[in-house]
Design an enzyme around this catalytic site. Structure first.
Site, PDB file in Angstrom:
ATOM      1  N   ALA A  85      31.613  37.597  30.301  1.00 40.23           N
ATOM      2  CA  ALA A  85      30.908  37.330  31.573  1.00 40.23           C
ATOM      3  C   ALA A  85      29.856  36.307  31.133  1.00 40.23           C
ATOM      4  CB  ALA A  85      30.243  38.450  32.357  1.00 40.23           C
ATOM      5  N   ARG A 100      29.929  22.844  30.804  1.00 43.03           N
ATOM      6  CA  ARG A 100      30.933  21.863  31.124  1.00 43.03           C
ATOM      7  C   ARG A 100      30.422  20.837  32.200  1.00 43.03           C
ATOM      8  NH1 ARG A 100      34.254  26.404  31.178  1.00 43.03           N
ATOM      9  NH2 ARG A 100      35.616  26.437  29.256  1.00 43.03           N
ATOM     10  N   GLU A 105      22.787  37.907  21.960  1.00 43.68           N
ATOM     11  CA  GLU A 105      23.659  38.936  21.761  1.00 43.68           C
ATOM     12  C   GLU A 105      23.233  39.759  20.725  1.00 43.68           C
ATOM     13  OE1 GLU A 105      26.349  41.430  21.214  1.00 43.68           O
ATOM     14  OE2 GLU A 105      26.563  40.139  23.122  1.00 43.68           O
ATOM     15  N   SER A 131      32.159  36.915  22.608  1.00 47.88           N
ATOM     16  CA  SER A 131      33.666  36.639  23.086  1.00 47.88           C
ATOM     17  C   SER A 131      34.774  37.122  22.409  1.00 47.88           C
ATOM     18  CB  SER A 131      33.602  35.030  23.143  1.00 47.88           C
ATOM     19  OG  SER A 131      32.664  34.420  23.881  1.00 47.88           O
ATOM     20  N   CYS A 137      39.337  45.143  25.301  1.00 50.20           N
ATOM     21  CA  CYS A 137      40.284  45.488  25.659  1.00 50.20           C
ATOM     22  C   CYS A 137      41.459  45.874  24.577  1.00 50.20           C
ATOM     23  CB  CYS A 137      41.116  45.046  26.777  1.00 50.20           C
ATOM     24  SG  CYS A 137      40.228  44.678  28.241  1.00 50.20           S
ATOM     25  N   ARG A 188      28.883  23.620  21.091  1.00 46.83           N
ATOM     26  CA  ARG A 188      28.918  22.976  22.223  1.00 46.83           C
ATOM     27  C   ARG A 188      27.608  23.057  22.814  1.00 46.83           C
ATOM     28  NH1 ARG A 188      32.750  25.881  25.865  1.00 46.83           N
ATOM     29  NH2 ARG A 188      32.718  23.952  26.967  1.00 46.83           N
ATOM     30  N   ASN A 241      35.407  37.942  33.314  1.00 50.38           N
ATOM     31  CA  ASN A 241      35.553  36.673  32.941  1.00 50.38           C
ATOM     32  C   ASN A 241      35.559  35.613  34.333  1.00 50.38           C
ATOM     33  OD1 ASN A 241      36.344  35.463  30.249  1.00 50.38           O
ATOM     34  ND2 ASN A 241      37.318  37.517  30.260  1.00 50.38           N
ATOM     35  N   TYR A 265      65.301  38.474  42.281  1.00 45.53           N
ATOM     36  CA  TYR A 265      66.330  39.533  41.966  1.00 45.53           C
ATOM     37  C   TYR A 265      67.492  39.115  41.094  1.00 45.53           C
ATOM     38  CZ  TYR A 265      70.678  41.772  42.340  1.00 45.53           C
ATOM     39  OH  TYR A 265      71.905  42.650  41.830  1.00 45.53           O
ATOM     40  N   ARG A 316      59.359  49.862  52.491  1.00 44.02           N
ATOM     41  CA  ARG A 316      60.441  50.252  53.629  1.00 44.02           C
ATOM     42  C   ARG A 316      60.223  51.804  54.039  1.00 44.02           C
ATOM     43  NH1 ARG A 316      66.561  49.095  52.126  1.00 44.02           N
ATOM     44  NH2 ARG A 316      66.755  49.540  54.485  1.00 44.02           N
TER      45      ARG A 316
END
Length: 465
Positions: A21, A31, A44, A50, A54, A81, A318, A439, A455
């Site tokens: 995040a 940007r 940090e 980054s 997971c 950057r 994210n 399908y 259904r």
């Protein structure tokens, strides 16, 4: 005079937390606004930025060969950057009244205040670590960061025994059980719930239980760990419950996480019932014009129940970061909420869910019909078709889809995305039966398993109307 006036036209954005995040927010803001307009300082406290938490179980298990493949962008890439990313630096205090944060360099101990015009809180979540005798002994591991993953791999490399105990049977627990099986360990999972995967209803959790035992994993349910025993060398040697003792050369804690909001709480920022920060749809902290928050430290709106929930997932983090960065950068974006979609696996068993469980629906006063169907991943006559079970909940009378759970082999898990889209769109099960899904025999039966369940649910709703 504002801080930005004092520095000229340039504003300062401070970001607390250098993972999904936080750095998504910083990158998106960059940007939209160049260094001459917006200075960005990010803190940090760990060694990495980054990275994919997971992916840690798959690195530990050997599916991902090296740690650096889990790092999406290095600190050097962020700095290139024009993002002033300060690693191994922990923010120790927020002062919203004066627009500043205090941070400590973890290597030197030096502390200093940094002022901000805009603040992003992306402090993540912390693993639940029970206060038990022996829980801090060598050989006992959590798996939240890349450092944690490396420490566990180091333990596995120097441990002679091959007995592992995993405490907890949620996503991390079952994924770590698989990782340890892949490493050649005899694995016992100790779980205090009735069945593994408490994010499923118990009848679906039972399918996971049976499958895990079929893989050679020993499942111990309804068991509360009371202590961890250590040997003469001080290392963990067993996990103890009220009824038994389970020998262990390594123990992995997979009990879950809580929002890391101690800084926010101390600063008087608004927290929800799950201790996560409360934000509006633009991810701005409620009542604070220049503070945003995202990722595992916030609570989000559940679009199905209408209530706030804490759902710590990288997908949400994210998205939060992108939205925060857009708003900080002068654009406009909102995060409408979630339906609670998650997918996992243990060995070749795929486990997926979205929306509400039975107890979730009961809790918010929803009345519902439920159906469970057995189907296959492909046309039954096509080679390697595998069985899957789909459970579906639909609101009484209206037929609105409320939730779907799927347990099966290859081809089962990602089918939950059909239900996630239907939930987001507010579809009824009757409307779902008309979905024009792809399908061909290698991919699906003529009626996709999710539509078979729809259904059956629609028929039940009609019969009860």
């Amino acid at each position: 005079m504002s801080m930005s006036d004092a520095r000229g036209a340039r504003e300062r954005l401070v970001v607390i937390g250098g993972d999904a995040a936080g750095m998504s927010a910083a990158s998106q803001a960059r940007r939209l606004r160049g260094p001459d307009e917006l200075e960005i300082v990010a803190f940090e406290r760990g060694h990495f930025t980054s990275f994919s938490a997971c992916g840690i179980p798959y690195w530990v298990g050997g599916d991902v060969p090296e740690r650096d493949r889990l790092i999406a962008r290095t600190a050097e890439e962020h700095r290139a950057r024009d993002i002033d990313l300060r690693m191994r630096t922990e923010v120790t205090e927020l002062d919203p009244g004066r627009g500043r944060v205090r941070a400590r360099d973890l290597d030197t101990g030096a502390e200093s205040w940094t002022s901000y015009d805009k603040l992003v809180i992306a402090t993540g979540a912390r693993p639940i670590r029970p206060r038990l005798p022996g829980v801090d002994a060598p050989g006992v591991h959590g798996v939240q960061t890349l450092d944690d993953g490396q420490a566990l791999l180091d333990t596995l490399a120097r441990t002679r025994g091959r007995r592992a105990v995993v405490v907890g049977a949620g996503y991390i627990g079952v994924e770590m059980a698989e990782a340890l099986i892949n490493r050649g360990y005899r694995v016992t999972v100790v779980n205090r719930g009735r069945e593994p995967m408490a994010t499923l209803d118990p009848d679906m959790g039972r399918l996971v239980h049976r499958a895990m035992e079929g893989m050679g994993i020993t499942m111990v349910n309804d068991a509360e760990v009371t202590e961890l025993l250590t040997g003469d060398d001080g290392r963990v040697r067993a996990v103890v419950t009220a009824d038994a003792e389970y020998p262990a050369d390594v123990v992995v804690l997979g009990i879950g996480v809580r929002p890391e909001t101690s800084l926010a709480r101390a600063a008087g920022l608004p927290l929800g019932e799950h201790s996560g920060l409360l934000t509006d749809r633009s991810m701005r902290v409620r009542g604070h014009e220049n503070i945003w928050a995202g990722g595992d430290c916030v609570e989000v709106l559940d679009l199905v129940s209408g209530q706030q929930r804490h759902i710590p997932l990288g997908t949400h983090a994210n998205k939060h970061g992108q939205i925060i960065g857009a708003n900080v950068g002068g654009d406009y974006a909102t995060f409408p909420g979630v339906v609670g979609t998650a997918v996992s696996k243990v060995c070749d068993l795929e486990i997926a869910r979205t929306g509400l469980r039975e107890k979730d629906a009961h809790r918010v006063g929803l009345r519902f019909e439920k159906v469970t169907i057995e189907s296959t991943s492909r046309a039954g006559y096509y080679p390697n078709a595998s069985a899957m079970t789909v459970k579906m909940l639909a609101e009484l009378r209206t037929g609105r889809l409320l939730g779907v759970q799927i347990v099966g082999r290859e081809g089962a898990g990602k089918r939950v995305d059909i239900a996630a889209v239907a939930l987001t769109a507010g579809m009824t099960v009757e409307q779902m039966t008309a979905l024009d899904l792809g399908y061909a025999p290698p991919f699906s039966p003529v009626w996709d398993p999710v539509l078979v369940a729809a259904r059956k649910a629609a028929s039940k709703i009609r019969a009860g109307s």
